[in-house]
Design a protein around this motif. Sequence first.
Motif, PDB file in Angstrom:
ATOM      1  N   PHE A  47      40.580 -72.431  70.390  1.00  8.10           N
ATOM      2  CA  PHE A  47      39.179 -72.159  70.061  1.00  8.10           C
ATOM      3  C   PHE A  47      39.017 -72.073  68.557  1.00  8.10           C
ATOM      4  N   ILE A  48      37.759 -72.148  68.131  1.00  6.38           N
ATOM      5  CA  ILE A  48      37.436 -72.142  66.703  1.00  6.38           C
ATOM      6  C   ILE A  48      37.270 -70.703  66.227  1.00  6.38           C
ATOM      7  N   PRO A  49      38.079 -70.241  65.284  1.00  7.19           N
ATOM      8  CA  PRO A  49      37.925 -68.869  64.777  1.00  7.19           C
ATOM      9  C   PRO A  49      36.620 -68.718  63.991  1.00  7.19           C
ATOM     10  N   TYR A  50      35.875 -67.658  64.270  1.00  4.85           N
ATOM     11  CA  TYR A  50      34.629 -67.391  63.563  1.00  4.85           C
ATOM     12  C   TYR A  50      34.884 -66.433  62.397  1.00  4.85           C
ATOM     13  N   THR A  51      34.058 -66.543  61.389  1.00 15.22           N
ATOM     14  CA  THR A  51      34.043 -65.552  60.314  1.00 15.22           C
ATOM     15  C   THR A  51      33.327 -64.301  60.819  1.00 15.22           C
ATOM     16  N   HIS A  52      33.392 -63.232  60.044  1.00  8.89           N
ATOM     17  CA  HIS A  52      32.690 -62.008  60.432  1.00  8.89           C
ATOM     18  C   HIS A  52      31.184 -62.254  60.549  1.00  8.89           C
ATOM     19  N   LYS A  53      30.659 -63.047  59.644  1.00 13.92           N
ATOM     20  CA  LYS A  53      29.237 -63.342  59.679  1.00 13.92           C
ATOM     21  C   LYS A  53      28.870 -64.159  60.922  1.00 13.92           C
ATOM     22  N   GLU A  54      29.706 -65.145  61.258  1.00 19.08           N
ATOM     23  CA  GLU A  54      29.452 -65.949  62.453  1.00 19.08           C
ATOM     24  C   GLU A  54      29.564 -65.108  63.710  1.00 19.08           C
ATOM     25  N   LEU A  55      30.552 -64.217  63.760  1.00 15.82           N
ATOM     26  CA  LEU A  55      30.669 -63.328  64.917  1.00 15.82           C
ATOM     27  C   LEU A  55      29.377 -62.540  65.122  1.00 15.82           C
ATOM     28  N   SER A  56      28.822 -62.061  64.041  1.00 19.88           N
ATOM     29  CA  SER A  56      27.594 -61.280  64.131  1.00 19.88           C
ATOM     30  C   SER A  56      26.403 -62.155  64.529  1.00 19.88           C
ATOM     31  N   ASN A  57      26.299 -63.314  63.903  1.00 20.50           N
ATOM     32  CA  ASN A  57      25.172 -64.213  64.188  1.00 20.50           C
ATOM     33  C   ASN A  57      25.184 -64.715  65.622  1.00 20.50           C
ATOM     34  N   TYR A  58      26.365 -65.019  66.153  1.00 17.03           N
ATOM     35  CA  TYR A  58      26.472 -65.668  67.457  1.00 17.03           C
ATOM     36  C   TYR A  58      26.573 -64.684  68.619  1.00 17.03           C
ATOM     37  N   SER A  59      26.409 -63.405  68.352  1.00 18.14           N
ATOM     38  CA  SER A  59      26.496 -62.397  69.406  1.00 18.14           C
ATOM     39  C   SER A  59      25.104 -61.950  69.839  1.00 18.14           C
ATOM     40  N   ASP A  60      24.961 -61.712  71.135  1.00 22.63           N
ATOM     41  CA  ASP A  60      23.697 -61.207  71.663  1.00 22.63           C
ATOM     42  C   ASP A  60      23.563 -59.709  71.418  1.00 22.63           C
ATOM     43  N   THR A  61      24.674 -59.027  71.395  1.00 21.38           N
ATOM     44  CA  THR A  61      24.663 -57.601  71.072  1.00 21.38           C
ATOM     45  C   THR A  61      26.026 -57.223  70.503  1.00 21.38           C
TER      46      THR A  61
END
Length: 267
Positions: A47-61
């Motif tokens: 899988f593609i590792p996300y940055t901290h910002k991407e983790l936050s952006n791509y999460s519903d909660t």
Amino acid sequence: MKYGIFLVLVLSLLTLNALALSSPSNDNTELENNNNEPVGINICIDFIPYTHKELSNYSDTIVIGTVKEMLPPRWNTADGKQPNKLLHKLDYPDDIIYTDIVISVDEYLKNPLSSEELIVRVTGGTIGDFSMTTDADPSFNAGEKVLLYLRKDANPNTKDIGSEHFIVTDFYRGKYTLTEDGKAITPDETVTLEELLSTINQTDNNTNGTEASDNKETANKEAANKETVGKQEGFGSTIQSKRIPFMSSFWVLAAVFGAVPIVRRRQ
């Protein structure tokens, strides 16, 4: 005497061949195991590792909470029981074992919900003598303090099973274990909780960001599934065949025809 030895040899080969044919092979092996240890399948996922910002952006909660309980694993069938399939016919992601984790929420960091508890679903678990694991989904321990980036389950094989639940964004990289000294830990990194909170607070929590993320998340999961299928060695690979090697009719006939010239030569 020569012919007697020859006949004994042929009869021995025929007997071994009959025994081999009567023993079940991998093709007829069901989800059964006579040993005490479970039959295991490990699913490899890239899988593609996300940055901290991407983790936050791509999460519903996003929540901080404590692991309250790990519910018993279930198959993703209507009754939660083992599929009526042969071992080598199981097909990921259609046939999986999943485990639901009950999280007692201490604080919502994004899109707060009214519930004080959430269910997080991960792939893997042991049911009877059968075990399924992945190298991507996170593991949980009762009483563990965690920060979780979560998305609604969009997998058609599990999303409508059971009550409302979430999956961890970007697999194990979206689950941080929190320590008393303010650290947040994943298998890949150790950061401070303050650093994660700072990134989350800078994130735009409106739905436009979430909607834009769906396409990337879907493409990521599709790529992971394709990679998984390519990497699997076959669900029956852990079951040892009981067939005697090389004892097929072809080899018996080959032995017979090979022995005839030898006997004639000695005569």
